[in-house]
Write a protein that holds these residues in place. Sequence first.
Motif, PDB file in Angstrom:
ATOM      1  N   THR A   1      -7.752  14.053  -4.179  1.00 21.27           N
ATOM      2  CA  THR A   1      -7.843  15.513  -4.360  1.00 21.27           C
ATOM      3  C   THR A   1      -7.099  16.048  -5.580  1.00 21.27           C
ATOM      4  O   THR A   1      -7.500  17.055  -6.156  1.00 21.27           O
ATOM      5  N   ILE A   2      -5.987  15.400  -5.955  1.00 24.12           N
ATOM      6  CA  ILE A   2      -5.259  15.866  -7.163  1.00 24.12           C
ATOM      7  C   ILE A   2      -4.894  14.627  -7.992  1.00 24.12           C
ATOM      8  O   ILE A   2      -3.727  14.236  -8.077  1.00 24.12           O
ATOM      9  N   PRO A   3      -5.892  13.987  -8.618  1.00 24.41           N
ATOM     10  CA  PRO A   3      -5.572  12.748  -9.356  1.00 24.41           C
ATOM     11  C   PRO A   3      -4.813  13.024 -10.656  1.00 24.41           C
ATOM     12  O   PRO A   3      -4.925  14.114 -11.219  1.00 24.41           O
ATOM     13  N   THR A   4      -4.060  12.042 -11.104  1.00 29.13           N
ATOM     14  CA  THR A   4      -3.423  12.149 -12.416  1.00 29.13           C
ATOM     15  C   THR A   4      -4.530  11.983 -13.465  1.00 29.13           C
ATOM     16  O   THR A   4      -5.565  11.374 -13.188  1.00 29.13           O
ATOM     17  N   LYS A   5      -4.277  12.527 -14.671  1.00 28.64           N
ATOM     18  CA  LYS A   5      -5.308  12.415 -15.719  1.00 28.64           C
ATOM     19  C   LYS A   5      -5.507  10.943 -16.085  1.00 28.64           C
ATOM     20  O   LYS A   5      -6.612  10.469 -16.260  1.00 28.64           O
ATOM     21  N   GLN A   6      -4.363  10.241 -16.220  1.00 33.17           N
ATOM     22  CA  GLN A   6      -4.433   8.801 -16.508  1.00 33.17           C
ATOM     23  C   GLN A   6      -3.940   8.086 -15.257  1.00 33.17           C
ATOM     24  O   GLN A   6      -2.864   8.434 -14.731  1.00 33.17           O
ATOM     25  N   GLU A   7      -4.720   7.112 -14.768  1.00 30.35           N
ATOM     26  CA  GLU A   7      -4.392   6.514 -13.477  1.00 30.35           C
ATOM     27  C   GLU A   7      -2.953   5.979 -13.431  1.00 30.35           C
ATOM     28  O   GLU A   7      -2.526   5.227 -14.311  1.00 30.35           O
ATOM     29  N   GLY A   8      -2.218   6.393 -12.419  1.00 27.71           N
ATOM     30  CA  GLY A   8      -0.886   5.840 -12.183  1.00 27.71           C
ATOM     31  C   GLY A   8       0.211   6.416 -13.055  1.00 27.71           C
ATOM     32  O   GLY A   8       1.374   5.997 -12.960  1.00 27.71           O
TER      33      GLY A   8
ATOM     34  N   ARG B   1      -1.293   9.891  -1.193  1.00 22.72           N
ATOM     35  CA  ARG B   1      -0.327  10.681  -1.971  1.00 22.72           C
ATOM     36  C   ARG B   1       0.388   9.805  -2.999  1.00 22.72           C
ATOM     37  O   ARG B   1       0.698   8.647  -2.738  1.00 22.72           O
ATOM     38  N   ARG B   2       0.651  10.365  -4.149  1.00 22.08           N
ATOM     39  CA  ARG B   2       1.430   9.657  -5.161  1.00 22.08           C
ATOM     40  C   ARG B   2       2.462  10.634  -5.705  1.00 22.08           C
ATOM     41  O   ARG B   2       2.182  11.829  -5.834  1.00 22.08           O
ATOM     42  N   ALA B   3       3.646  10.120  -5.998  1.00 23.81           N
ATOM     43  CA  ALA B   3       4.700  11.006  -6.496  1.00 23.81           C
ATOM     44  C   ALA B   3       5.368  10.384  -7.707  1.00 23.81           C
ATOM     45  O   ALA B   3       5.462   9.153  -7.824  1.00 23.81           O
ATOM     46  N   CYS B   4       5.815  11.240  -8.606  1.00 30.65           N
ATOM     47  CA  CYS B   4       6.591  10.776  -9.747  1.00 30.65           C
ATOM     48  C   CYS B   4       8.055  10.835  -9.333  1.00 30.65           C
ATOM     49  O   CYS B   4       8.566  11.902  -8.987  1.00 30.65           O
ATOM     50  N   LEU B   5       8.714   9.681  -9.358  1.00 27.90           N
ATOM     51  CA  LEU B   5      10.113   9.658  -8.908  1.00 27.90           C
ATOM     52  C   LEU B   5      11.033  10.205  -9.999  1.00 27.90           C
ATOM     53  O   LEU B   5      12.199  10.468  -9.757  1.00 27.90           O
ATOM     54  N   ASN B   6      10.490  10.409 -11.190  1.00 21.29           N
ATOM     55  CA  ASN B   6      11.306  10.959 -12.275  1.00 21.29           C
ATOM     56  C   ASN B   6      11.369  12.476 -12.230  1.00 21.29           C
ATOM     57  O   ASN B   6      12.446  13.058 -12.180  1.00 21.29           O
TER      58      ASN B   6
END
Length: 213
Positions: free
Chosen positions: A141-148, A127-132
């Motif tokens: 399963t739900i990658p960002t378009k640009q990594e990270g 899992r990855r989350a945007c803290l902003n």
Amino acid sequence: MKIIMLGAPGAGKGTQAKQIAEKYSIPHISTGDIFRANIRNNTELGKKAKEFMDQGLLVPDELTCDLVMDRIAEDDCKNGFVLDGFPRTIPQAEALDAALAKTGQKMEYAIDVDVADENIVNRMGGRRACLNCGATYHIVTIPTKQEGICDKCGNPVVLRDDDKPETVQKRLTVYHEQTQPLIEYYKKQGILKSVDGSQPMEKVFSDIVASLA
Ligand code: AMP
């Protein structure tokens, strides 16, 4: 339509809740998101909640219940809402029932997104989350378009402190002890719907929609 999403942390209930909210044009109310917004804004509530969240523990009911009751009393909740991450304890469920009963309402659906513990631990590591802006992703399963980088606001996405493996184990224990009893609670009320959360996301969603018919 008044819906509760149940399921272990990482079962995918947040992703499903957002889609349900969109399909039925009802607000998505996530207590985790509300706490994280408070942490970002450095509010008193945020400071208190963070102490518990970082340890994988639940934020005490007295800090949680009122904010949900205030939120569901707002105008945009007139036609219903989808609760994501609340209730998480029997006293929270009772407080919710009592608050709704005051205006002659009751919950209509409790959807349990069921995933085995061993799958959860694997999922949470990705899992990855945007803290902003709070958007969430998954490296597979739900990658960002640009990594990270967050698709929505362009800030970095990170593994949240409470998604780190040691905290995930604690959150699962807390889930089994404090939240899982809600499955029986809503079964007794006759509003429980169970879906197999280990299926592809689209299939989980179509099963949910079928169960709401
Ligand atoms: P979530 O994003 O729903 O997984 O929530 C992240 C964290 O916020 C949880 O691990 C808890 O520490 C806290 N939290 C969210 N909702 C609740 C709730 N209803 N009761 C207590 N703590 C909560």
